[in-house]
Write an enzyme that holds these catalytic residues in place. Structure first.
Site, mmCIF file in Angstrom:
data_model
loop_
_atom_site.group_PDB
_atom_site.id
_atom_site.type_symbol
_atom_site.label_atom_id
_atom_site.label_comp_id
_atom_site.label_asym_id
_atom_site.label_seq_id
_atom_site.Cartn_x
_atom_site.Cartn_y
_atom_site.Cartn_z
ATOM 1 N N GLU A 80 11.569 -39.556 -37.080
ATOM 2 C CA GLU A 80 11.170 -38.602 -38.114
ATOM 3 C C GLU A 80 11.285 -39.269 -39.490
ATOM 4 O O GLU A 80 12.357 -39.788 -39.818
ATOM 5 C CB GLU A 80 12.069 -37.358 -38.047
ATOM 6 C CG GLU A 80 11.887 -36.587 -36.754
ATOM 7 C CD GLU A 80 13.108 -35.771 -36.348
ATOM 8 O OE1 GLU A 80 14.030 -35.591 -37.162
ATOM 9 O OE2 GLU A 80 13.132 -35.306 -35.186
ATOM 10 N N GLU A 94 13.473 -34.538 -31.024
ATOM 11 C CA GLU A 94 14.274 -35.664 -30.542
ATOM 12 C C GLU A 94 14.021 -35.912 -29.063
ATOM 13 O O GLU A 94 14.044 -37.064 -28.606
ATOM 14 C CB GLU A 94 15.754 -35.419 -30.818
ATOM 15 C CG GLU A 94 16.136 -35.478 -32.294
ATOM 16 C CD GLU A 94 15.626 -34.314 -33.145
ATOM 17 O OE1 GLU A 94 15.214 -33.279 -32.562
ATOM 18 O OE2 GLU A 94 15.637 -34.425 -34.375
ATOM 19 N N GLN A 133 17.586 -38.979 -36.823
ATOM 20 C CA GLN A 133 17.881 -38.921 -38.263
ATOM 21 C C GLN A 133 19.373 -38.782 -38.573
ATOM 22 O O GLN A 133 19.872 -39.396 -39.506
ATOM 23 C CB GLN A 133 17.087 -37.777 -38.879
ATOM 24 C CG GLN A 133 16.817 -37.981 -40.334
ATOM 25 C CD GLN A 133 15.686 -37.084 -40.804
ATOM 26 O OE1 GLN A 133 15.899 -35.915 -41.069
ATOM 27 N NE2 GLN A 133 14.488 -37.624 -40.895
ATOM 28 N N HIS A 150 26.213 -33.251 -40.031
ATOM 29 C CA HIS A 150 25.848 -34.523 -40.654
ATOM 30 C C HIS A 150 27.083 -35.413 -40.748
ATOM 31 O O HIS A 150 27.183 -36.255 -41.621
ATOM 32 C CB HIS A 150 25.253 -34.308 -42.043
ATOM 33 C CG HIS A 150 24.030 -33.438 -42.048
ATOM 34 N ND1 HIS A 150 24.086 -32.072 -42.132
ATOM 35 C CD2 HIS A 150 22.715 -33.749 -41.953
ATOM 36 C CE1 HIS A 150 22.851 -31.581 -42.102
ATOM 37 N NE2 HIS A 150 22.011 -32.569 -41.992
HETATM 38 C C1 LIG Z 1 17.206 -31.304 -34.710
HETATM 39 C C2 LIG Z 1 17.079 -31.807 -36.097
HETATM 40 N N1 LIG Z 1 16.419 -32.945 -36.325
HETATM 41 C C3 LIG Z 1 16.307 -33.433 -37.574
HETATM 42 C C4 LIG Z 1 16.877 -32.775 -38.626
HETATM 43 C C5 LIG Z 1 16.775 -33.341 -40.037
HETATM 44 N N2 LIG Z 1 15.893 -32.499 -40.830
HETATM 45 C C6 LIG Z 1 16.404 -31.544 -41.641
HETATM 46 S S1 LIG Z 1 15.220 -30.607 -42.299
HETATM 47 C C7 LIG Z 1 13.985 -31.481 -41.545
HETATM 48 C C8 LIG Z 1 12.566 -31.094 -41.744
HETATM 49 C C9 LIG Z 1 12.317 -29.674 -41.381
HETATM 50 O O1 LIG Z 1 11.017 -29.322 -41.709
HETATM 51 P P1 LIG Z 1 10.449 -27.873 -41.464
HETATM 52 O O2 LIG Z 1 10.911 -27.335 -40.166
HETATM 53 O O3 LIG Z 1 8.993 -27.955 -41.672
HETATM 54 O O4 LIG Z 1 11.121 -26.980 -42.596
HETATM 55 P P2 LIG Z 1 11.117 -27.212 -44.178
HETATM 56 O O5 LIG Z 1 12.340 -28.017 -44.466
HETATM 57 O O6 LIG Z 1 9.855 -27.891 -44.547
HETATM 58 O O7 LIG Z 1 11.221 -25.861 -44.786
HETATM 59 C C10 LIG Z 1 14.526 -32.503 -40.766
HETATM 60 C C11 LIG Z 1 13.733 -33.475 -40.011
HETATM 61 C C12 LIG Z 1 17.578 -31.593 -38.338
HETATM 62 N N3 LIG Z 1 18.165 -30.877 -39.303
HETATM 63 N N4 LIG Z 1 17.664 -31.131 -37.074
#
Ligand SMILES: Cc1ncc(C[n+]2csc(CCOP(=O)(O)OP(=O)(O)O)c2C)c(N)n1
Lengths: 325, 365
Positions: free
Chosen positions: A29, A60, A82, A129
């Site tokens: 990601e 994942e 990530q 985290h």
């Molecule tokens: C399972 C998981 N993978 C990766 C992350 C890291 N991460 C946090 S927010 C995010 C993007 C989320 O995007 P979206 O669902 O479109 O929501 P937005 O933040 O754009 O509102 C990622 C990859 C996470 N929190 N949880």
């Protein structure tokens, strides 16, 4: 020799291995244009393009499962998760599919892939985290598990991992990503073999064993001990599966007092294995029980972020206990 | 019992809008909300925006370690809160949903306490910032792992269906969340069970840096609903009235036993993904500017002004009132103090077991 910090060592090594071998690809990601949220893949997208630096959908299970599917075609995918705790969405792919592939196919299929993930606390990141989930993977037969703590080791171990014909889970101590810069070996074939510990300093009063992010606090504790004229041997395990039992036993037997430092939860943590092995193998040489200093058996808290970590104060308490035993 | 769907047809090509960018009413049906309610919507949009701005200030001044900005999402977020009965229905929000919780009635001091890690947070500052919750208002504690709250939302809906009281659940998430296996498991579960859950995608077209075209094989999120046996709707999530009308209908539809629905609300986040992000690496400034021109707040204000329902004086009074409310909330959140060291050992289990007692003693030594 080039000078860099730990996270730069990751991108440096990925670039070097991708240039050497076309089969090496990076996926995860935000690894593309963004260069990863920690910049561990910075520059790779520009250098190698979207076919070799793949921004994946947010899954994942997809990342690890697809890496496996690519690897059985002879590719060498390096998957980025990530944050370590997000691997649990891909846990089944890693422990059921990846780890057991060689065994269940009697070697007809293998999974020469790497799963990299930043781990560890001290970054005000709360439950998801900050964790150190390495024990789950040590408990999963078929995976190598490594956890370097310096830029140079990161270069050598990531390279070993990429070239390994077995799947390797590589944890990166995110609190040390930018902590220190050092010269790293320039030789494009420099490797640190999986399974080999590093002795960071030698002394006759106590042995401190640690790995990953906790190496920083362990070395601070060793400095504080030196000021009190207590000479310590400090061992950085670097690899957990397999681990360098011989090096640990040699120093444990020579010195007789061992403190084991790890920030992952205490009960059934990796250091329980090390303590048990020392007790079984060199009991006659011990002057005190091998003593663990660990993270707590709680979810990783937000408000008590630093307190959770075994810091120098708690390490020194444990050293005092084994010295006075 | 209401008829199965009335005003709005699922699976349309264009997102539903009831007001134009200029703020004119363009729906095919008559507006039937009174002026007080229309003004309340504006107050909540503004409160959400100002809360987000204040959270940014708290983060930049070091009082908070993190923030996931919500500006640009207010239209759909306020609509979510105003389509349910607070304290009766259940909400399963995600980290960006400040506008949902503030408009639902979660006290600002609790929200700011959560952001700044003080005991004003009803969750005891256990989680990192941007993870709101409220026991009394049935706001399920937000969690970092993306989409992991969606299956529990399906289960919440199933419990509500079995209880037979007509309560419903709304679950919100970003577009990236729709890629996780958990999301698909939940959608299918709710579809099979006919659970009264309205799933709302706050589709800002990015998951951090990853654009929608790399996230989804289908052109819209809405059409994924078809595969799970529920209706899917696109709505302009920056049109608070379109969002509210649609969600109210889907909530009432779920209450009446017609099962789940999926809403794909198009929004844009004006800020970076979080305080740890630099969005200039992956999205052009012109794109951000173009979406800023469609800001849900001025757009809705124009709508009110055209009805003669809002004045500059009211705007000034509202701004001052919200700033004052925020100042008080910040002061109270700070005055609540921070958790003690030993508090980290509580709530792991109902009772603190011996090994945690020992670890607490060792840590406090
Ligand atoms: C399972 C998981 N993978 C990766 C992350 C890291 N991460 C946090 S927010 C995010 C993007 C989320 O995007 P979206 O669902 O479109 O929501 P937005 O933040 O754009 O509102 C990622 C990859 C996470 N929190 N949880």
């Amino acid at each position: 020799m080039p000078v860099m910090n730990l996270v730069q060592a990751v991108s440096y090594t990925l670039a070097s291995e991708m240039a050497r071998d076309e089969a090496v690809v990076v996926l995860g990601e935000d690894v593309g244009k963004r260069g990863g949220v920690f910049l561990a893949t910075e520059g790779l997208y520009d250098q190698f393009g979207p076919d070799r630096v793949i921004d994946t959908p947010l899954s994942e299970a997809g990342i690890i499962g697809a890496a496996l599917g690519m690897s059985v075609h002879g590719m060498r995918p390096v998957a980025e998760i990530q944050f370590a705790e997000y691997v649990f969405h891909g846990f089944d792919q890693l422990v059921s599919q990846v780890a057991k592939l060689r065994y269940r196919s009697a070697g007809q299929f293998t999974a020469p892939l790497v799963v990299r993930m930043p781990a560890g606390g001290g970054v005000k990141g709360g439950h998801h985290h900050s964790q150190n989930p390495e024990t789950h993977f040590v408990h999963t037969a078929g995976l190598h598990v490594v956890y370097p703590s310096t830029p140079s080791d990161t270069v050598g171990m990531l390279r070993s991992a990429i070239r390994s014909n077995d799947p390797v889970v590589l944890f990166e101590p995110k609190r040390l990503y930018r902590a220190v810069k050092e010269d790293v070996p320039e030789d494009p074939d420099h490797i640190v073999p999986v399974g080999r510990a590093a002795v960071r300093r030698e002394g006759d009063d106590v042995v401190l064993v640690s790995y990953g992010g906790s190496m920083a606090e362990t070395l601070q504790a060793a400095d504080a001990l030196a000021e009190q004229d207590v000479a310590s041997t400090v061992i950085d395990l670097r690899s957990l599966m397999p681990w360098d039992r011989d090096t640990v036993l040699e120093h444990a037997a020579r010195v007789g007092r061992v403190v084991l430092v790890s920030e992952s939860p205490h009960t059934a943590g990796f250091m329980s294995e090390v303590a048990a092995t020392i007790s079984e193998q060199v009991l006659d040489h011990l002057l005190a029980p091998p003593t663990r200093v660990s993270g707590a058996d709680t979810p990783y808290p937000y408000a008590q972020d630093r307190a959770y970590l075994p810091g120098p104060r708690r390490i020194l308490h444990a050293v005092q206990r084994v010295l006075e035993y | 019992m209401i008829e199965e769907s009335s005003r709005f047809e699922p699976f349309q090509d264009e997102p539903l809008r009831v007001t134009s960018d200029e703020g004119a009413w363009i729906a095919s049906f008559d507006l039937d909300l009174d002026e007080a309610e229309l003004q309340t919507l504006y107050r909540e949009l503004k409160r959400a925006r100002k809360l987000d701005e204040r959270l940014g200030v708290l983060q930049r001044s070091g009082k908070s370690s993190f923030v996931a900005p919500s500006s640009g999402h207010e239209g759909i977020q306020v609509a979510i809160a105003k389509s349910v009965q607070a304290g009766r229905d259940w909400l399963f929000p995600y980290y960006r949903d400040y506008g949902v919780v503030s408009a639902l009635g979660v006290p600002l001091e609790e929200i700011i306490g959560q952001m700044t890690g003080t005991l004003a947070d009803p969750a005891g500052a256990r989680q990192m910032p941007s993870h709101p919750s409220s026991g009394p208002l049935n706001v399920f504690t937000a969690l970092s792992p993306i989409a992991s709250h969606v299956p529990p939302a399906a289960g919440s809906g199933l419990a509500q269906k079995l209880a037979g009281k007509g309560d419903v659940t709304i679950c919100s998430f970003g577009d990236g969340a729709t890629s996780e296996g958990d999301w698909h498991a939940a959608m299918n579960f709710a579809g099979v069970q006919g659970a009264p859950v309205v799933f709302v995608c706050e589709n800002n077209r990015y998951a951090i840096s990853v654009g929608l075209e790399k996230q989804s094989g289908s052109a819209t999120i809405a059409e994924k609903a078809r595969a799970y046996g529920m209706p899917g709707y696109q709505v302009d999530g920056m049109d608070v009235l379109a969002s509210l009308y649609l969600l109210r209908e889907l909530v009432e539809r779920a209450r009446a036993g017609f099962g789940p629905a999926l809403v794909d609300a198009s929004v844009y986040r004006y800020g970076p993904h979080s305080s740890a992000d630099d969005d200039s690496i992956y999205r052009p400034a012109e794109e951000v500017a173009a979406w800023r021109a469609r800001d849900p707040l001025p757009r809705y204000r124009r709508f009110l002004e055209q009805r003669g329902s809002w004045s500059d004086a009211q705007e000034a009074a509202l701004d001052a009132a919200i700033e004052e409310e925020l100042d008080v909330a910040v002061r109270r959140a700070e005055a609540a103090g921070v958790p003690e060291l030993g508090a980290m050992f509580e709530d792991v289990y109902e009772r603190v077991p011996w090994h945690l007692e020992e670890q607490r003693e060792e840590m406090e030594r």
